[in-house]
Design a protein around this motif. Sequence first.
Motif, PDB file in Angstrom:
ATOM      1  N   THR A   1      -7.093  -2.409  -3.097  1.00 49.70           N
ATOM      2  CA  THR A   1      -5.986  -1.710  -2.676  1.00 49.70           C
ATOM      3  C   THR A   1      -5.820  -1.872  -1.004  1.00 49.70           C
ATOM      4  OG1 THR A   1      -7.169   0.371  -2.062  1.00 49.70           O
ATOM      5  CG2 THR A   1      -6.129   0.057  -4.258  1.00 49.70           C
ATOM      6  N   VAL A   2      -4.370  -1.902  -0.851  1.00 47.92           N
ATOM      7  CA  VAL A   2      -3.992  -1.950   0.686  1.00 47.92           C
ATOM      8  C   VAL A   2      -3.983  -0.443   1.093  1.00 47.92           C
ATOM      9  CG1 VAL A   2      -2.384  -2.592   2.179  1.00 47.92           C
ATOM     10  CG2 VAL A   2      -2.852  -4.023   0.362  1.00 47.92           C
ATOM     11  N   ASP A   3      -4.523   0.110   1.762  1.00 51.91           N
ATOM     12  CA  ASP A   3      -4.737   1.549   1.948  1.00 51.91           C
ATOM     13  C   ASP A   3      -3.865   1.752   3.428  1.00 51.91           C
ATOM     14  OD1 ASP A   3      -5.603   2.213  -0.264  1.00 51.91           O
ATOM     15  OD2 ASP A   3      -7.209   3.342   0.637  1.00 51.91           O
ATOM     16  N   VAL A   4      -2.806   2.696   3.426  1.00 52.25           N
ATOM     17  CA  VAL A   4      -1.879   2.946   4.732  1.00 52.25           C
ATOM     18  C   VAL A   4      -2.647   4.390   5.309  1.00 52.25           C
ATOM     19  CG1 VAL A   4      -0.036   3.417   5.566  1.00 52.25           C
ATOM     20  CG2 VAL A   4       0.101   1.987   3.438  1.00 52.25           C
ATOM     21  N   MET A   5      -3.119   4.160   6.510  1.00 49.35           N
ATOM     22  CA  MET A   5      -3.950   5.466   7.007  1.00 49.35           C
ATOM     23  C   MET A   5      -2.947   5.886   8.325  1.00 49.35           C
ATOM     24  SD  MET A   5      -6.619   5.254   5.068  1.00 49.35           S
ATOM     25  CE  MET A   5      -7.599   6.395   5.950  1.00 49.35           C
TER      26      MET A   5
END
Length: 275
Positions: free
Chosen positions: A208-212
Motif C-alpha cells: 500500500t501507499v500510506d499517507v501519513m
Amino acid sequence: PVTVSAKEKFSPSQRKRLEALLISDEIDLDDPNLPPYEELEADLVAKRKAELADIYENSREHMLAELERDISAFLISKGFIEIKSSILIPEEYIVRMGIDKDVELSKQVFRTDDGKCLRPMLAPVLYNYLRRFDKVLPDPIKIFEIGPCYRKESDGSSHLEEFTMVNFCQMGDGSTRENLVQLIDEFLTHLGISYEIEGDECMVYGATVDVMHGDLELSSAVVGPVPMDMDWGIDKPWIGAGFGLERLLKVRHNFKNIKRGSRSEYYYNGIHTNL
Ligand code: ATP
Ligand code: 9VF
Ligand code: MG
C-alpha cells in the motif's frame, strides 16, 4: 519538597472535567502555575460557551458533515461520481475481500444474526459498482463513496468504532501510481493538510501507499490490479485511496482525541456539550 507535585494539583475527577473541556493542547494540565480548579473550569466553560454561541450565530454547520460536503464537491469536480450504498452489507463480502475468519480485521467486524454486518470498509460495494458501471459508462470509471464504517477497536486516541471513510477509486485508463499520488496531493492540498507518503503492507491488498501526518495514518492507498480483483469480476488496472474523515479533522483542528470530531452526543465540533 516545597512545590506541590503537578499530579496532585487536581483530583482525578477534576482532571477528567478539565480534559473534557479542552479541545487541543491549549493548556498543559501539569503546568504548576495554573490557576485553581474552580477558576480554570469557569474560564474554560465561558470560552466553550462563547465558541458554541459563535457557531450558532455564524455557521451552524457540523464539521464532519461540512467536511463530507467539501470532499464530495471536490471529487465531483475531479470527475468522480458520488455513490451512497447500504451500511449493512452481506458478511460474505468480508471473506471475498480476502479477510479470513481467523484474522484480526475479521474479528473487528460487527455482525448481525442474519448473515449481514456493518461495513468495516467501502471497497466491496465499490468493486461491484466498478464492474457494473464499466459495462455502461466510458473508460476510465471514477467513483467515490463517503459514509459510516464500523470496526471493533481497542486503541483510544486515533481509533473510533464508528468512523467515516471516503474511498475514491479509478479503473481503466490513467490508473498509475503517479496519478494516484497526484490526486492525493490535490486532495490534501485542497483540504490544507500536510502529509508524507510511506510504503506499507496490508493483508487485503499487499503493498500500500500510506499517507501519513506524523505518526498518524490518514490513508491507505493502492495501485491495482491485485489478485483478489478476479473474485470481483474486475480485470482492469485501478487506483484507490481510503481516508478517515475524523482523522482529517483531528489533524486540522489539532484535537487531543479523535472523538472531538466524531459522531457524538458529548462533543459538538470539538466542544464538550455538558457546559
Ligand atoms: P490503522 O492501522 O490506523 O488501524 P487501518 O490500516 O486498519 O488503520 P484502513 O483499513 O487502511 O485502516 O482504512 C483506511 C483509513 O480509514 C485509515 O487510513 C484511517 O484514516 C481510517 N480508519 C480506519 N480505521 C479507523 C478507525 N477505527 N477510526 C477512525 N479512522 C479509521
Ligand atoms: C484502497 C482502504 C478495491 C478497486 C473498489 C478500491 C481501494 C483503500 C484502502 C480501505 C480498505 N482501496 N479501508 O479500493 O480504493 O479497503 O482496506 Si477497489
Ligand atoms: Mg491502512
